[in-house]
Write a protein that holds these residues in place. Sequence first.
Motif, PDB file in Angstrom:
ATOM      1  N   TRP A  76       0.831  -1.206   0.000  1.00  0.00           N
ATOM      2  CA  TRP A  76       0.000   0.000   0.000  1.00  0.00           C
ATOM      3  C   TRP A  76       0.868   1.260   0.000  1.00  0.00           C
ATOM      4  O   TRP A  76       0.536   2.259  -0.652  1.00  0.00           O
ATOM      5  N   HIS A  77       1.976   1.210   0.747  1.00  0.00           N
ATOM      6  CA  HIS A  77       2.851   2.383   0.809  1.00  0.00           C
ATOM      7  C   HIS A  77       3.414   2.707  -0.570  1.00  0.00           C
ATOM      8  O   HIS A  77       3.399   3.867  -1.013  1.00  0.00           O
ATOM      9  N   ARG A  78       3.911   1.684  -1.258  1.00  0.00           N
ATOM     10  CA  ARG A  78       4.435   1.920  -2.611  1.00  0.00           C
ATOM     11  C   ARG A  78       3.324   2.386  -3.549  1.00  0.00           C
ATOM     12  O   ARG A  78       3.530   3.291  -4.370  1.00  0.00           O
ATOM     13  N   HIS A  79       2.144   1.781  -3.437  1.00  0.00           N
ATOM     14  CA  HIS A  79       1.015   2.140  -4.302  1.00  0.00           C
ATOM     15  C   HIS A  79       0.663   3.620  -4.138  1.00  0.00           C
ATOM     16  O   HIS A  79       0.466   4.341  -5.122  1.00  0.00           O
ATOM     17  N   ARG A  80       0.611   4.083  -2.876  1.00  0.00           N
ATOM     18  CA  ARG A  80       0.265   5.484  -2.630  1.00  0.00           C
ATOM     19  C   ARG A  80       1.384   6.431  -3.067  1.00  0.00           C
ATOM     20  O   ARG A  80       1.110   7.538  -3.556  1.00  0.00           O
ATOM     21  N   MET A  81       2.626   6.003  -2.898  1.00  0.00           N
ATOM     22  CA  MET A  81       3.733   6.846  -3.345  1.00  0.00           C
ATOM     23  C   MET A  81       3.715   7.005  -4.866  1.00  0.00           C
ATOM     24  O   MET A  81       3.968   8.097  -5.395  1.00  0.00           O
ATOM     25  N   LEU A  99       9.735  17.577  -5.201  1.00  0.00           N
ATOM     26  CA  LEU A  99       8.958  16.458  -4.646  1.00  0.00           C
ATOM     27  C   LEU A  99       9.144  15.196  -5.485  1.00  0.00           C
ATOM     28  O   LEU A  99       9.277  14.090  -4.944  1.00  0.00           O
ATOM     29  N   MET A 100       9.152  15.342  -6.803  1.00  0.00           N
ATOM     30  CA  MET A 100       9.328  14.172  -7.658  1.00  0.00           C
ATOM     31  C   MET A 100      10.707  13.560  -7.466  1.00  0.00           C
ATOM     32  O   MET A 100      10.859  12.327  -7.436  1.00  0.00           O
ATOM     33  N   ASP A 101      11.724  14.401  -7.320  1.00  0.00           N
ATOM     34  CA  ASP A 101      13.080  13.885  -7.095  1.00  0.00           C
ATOM     35  C   ASP A 101      13.193  13.166  -5.751  1.00  0.00           C
ATOM     36  O   ASP A 101      14.012  12.244  -5.602  1.00  0.00           O
ATOM     37  N   ARG A 102      12.390  13.570  -4.770  1.00  0.00           N
ATOM     38  CA  ARG A 102      12.413  12.894  -3.471  1.00  0.00           C
ATOM     39  C   ARG A 102      11.633  11.588  -3.503  1.00  0.00           C
ATOM     40  O   ARG A 102      11.967  10.639  -2.779  1.00  0.00           O
ATOM     41  N   LEU A 103      10.595  11.522  -4.340  1.00  0.00           N
ATOM     42  CA  LEU A 103       9.774  10.314  -4.400  1.00  0.00           C
ATOM     43  C   LEU A 103      10.440   9.201  -5.190  1.00  0.00           C
ATOM     44  O   LEU A 103      10.258   8.016  -4.875  1.00  0.00           O
ATOM     45  N   ASN A 104      11.188   9.544  -6.220  1.00  0.00           N
ATOM     46  CA  ASN A 104      11.782   8.516  -7.084  1.00  0.00           C
ATOM     47  C   ASN A 104      12.665   7.534  -6.317  1.00  0.00           C
ATOM     48  O   ASN A 104      12.505   6.309  -6.461  1.00  0.00           O
ATOM     49  N   PRO A 105      13.634   7.974  -5.492  1.00  0.00           N
ATOM     50  CA  PRO A 105      14.434   6.986  -4.753  1.00  0.00           C
ATOM     51  C   PRO A 105      13.624   6.200  -3.727  1.00  0.00           C
ATOM     52  O   PRO A 105      13.915   5.024  -3.476  1.00  0.00           O
ATOM     53  N   THR A 106      12.596   6.831  -3.142  1.00  0.00           N
ATOM     54  CA  THR A 106      11.747   6.106  -2.189  1.00  0.00           C
ATOM     55  C   THR A 106      11.008   4.973  -2.870  1.00  0.00           C
ATOM     56  O   THR A 106      10.956   3.842  -2.367  1.00  0.00           O
ATOM     57  N   ILE A 107      10.444   5.250  -4.038  1.00  0.00           N
ATOM     58  CA  ILE A 107       9.719   4.213  -4.782  1.00  0.00           C
ATOM     59  C   ILE A 107      10.672   3.114  -5.234  1.00  0.00           C
ATOM     60  O   ILE A 107      10.334   1.915  -5.190  1.00  0.00           O
ATOM     61  N   ALA A 108      11.872   3.493  -5.657  1.00  0.00           N
ATOM     62  CA  ALA A 108      12.855   2.486  -6.068  1.00  0.00           C
ATOM     63  C   ALA A 108      13.237   1.593  -4.901  1.00  0.00           C
ATOM     64  O   ALA A 108      13.386   0.358  -5.060  1.00  0.00           O
ATOM     65  N   GLU A 109      13.387   2.165  -3.724  1.00  0.00           N
ATOM     66  CA  GLU A 109      13.722   1.372  -2.541  1.00  0.00           C
ATOM     67  C   GLU A 109      12.597   0.412  -2.175  1.00  0.00           C
ATOM     68  O   GLU A 109      12.834  -0.756  -1.838  1.00  0.00           O
ATOM     69  N   LEU A 110      11.352   0.893  -2.249  1.00  0.00           N
ATOM     70  CA  LEU A 110      10.211   0.027  -1.943  1.00  0.00           C
ATOM     71  C   LEU A 110      10.072  -1.084  -2.980  1.00  0.00           C
ATOM     72  O   LEU A 110       9.741  -2.227  -2.628  1.00  0.00           O
TER      73      LEU A 110
END
Length: 316
Positions: A125-130, A184-195
């Motif tokens: 769910w976390h990845r889906h929402r991100m 914001l997009m630059d901060r989300l990209n590594p988070t999504i890649a990690e998830l």
Amino acid sequence: MIIIGVDFHPEFQQIASVDTETGEVQEKRLGHREEAEAFYRALDGKKVRVGMEASGHGRWFERLVAELQFELLIGDAADIRTRRVRKQKTDRQDAQLILRLLLEDRFPKIWVPSWENRDLRQLLWHRHRMVQARTRIMNQLQAVALNEGLRCKKRLWRVHGREQLESFRLAPWASRRRGDLLELMDRLNPTIAELSQAIDQEVEKCPEARRLMTHPGVGPLTALAFVLIIGEADRFQCGKQVASYLGLVPLEDSSGNRRRLGHITKQGSSMLRFLLVEAAQVTVRSLPEWRNKYLHLMMRRGRKIAKVAMARKLAV
């Protein structure tokens, strides 16, 4: 044994309990969390059975009951609702109804996933929402580019496209918006890649998910989500029950010789339905027989209905 029927709310719970040995009946309203926790801890060491409807916001209560080693039964809320005879509905009557179903051994118990299963669902769910948040940001940046006469679709996210987007001379607040969205997009990209990497690691530990990935169009995310949400496959007798569990069957209002079907029920996991629709579109491009079926349905019923039909076929 003490049997307790619980009508659970986020702020409080209404209980109706009976001691089967002494016949003592008790009704009480307990506030969350201190008052309710003190009440149940006072029963520590006794044999207790607790019944409640399936609802959200009750994880702490389930952990408390498990810690005290009480028996917890979670029931189908829709099924319990059909057992109500009186037209009046109060919290007290709901607790009494749950208690009566427990005493009469008619409580509609449902399957409850393990704590490990629930925690992995939080990862999905976390990845889906991100991803959804990133998509909204990207759509806003596309709108900024279109307003400046730049229409390059996916090429906007390449190096040259981003340089063009950043080179536009905008008004002060428009420029502030563009900069914040890019940040914001630059901060989300590594988070999504990690998830995504964490999901790949969990799939390697799950043989059922690896088996599902052998089907064309099914990737790690869809496979792991299907395994976690379906759980024990033995509780389904056929594929139609799986489709019904996921909300991929049509609403039906039939009586006598009249049969009326509506849109799908959408009663299951919205995330898994979304993933199945996405995976089914890839399957359609990979398998000729699926593509023929999809095109035939699309000509008759439209693209949207054909996509959902393929998702149901994939789930079954």
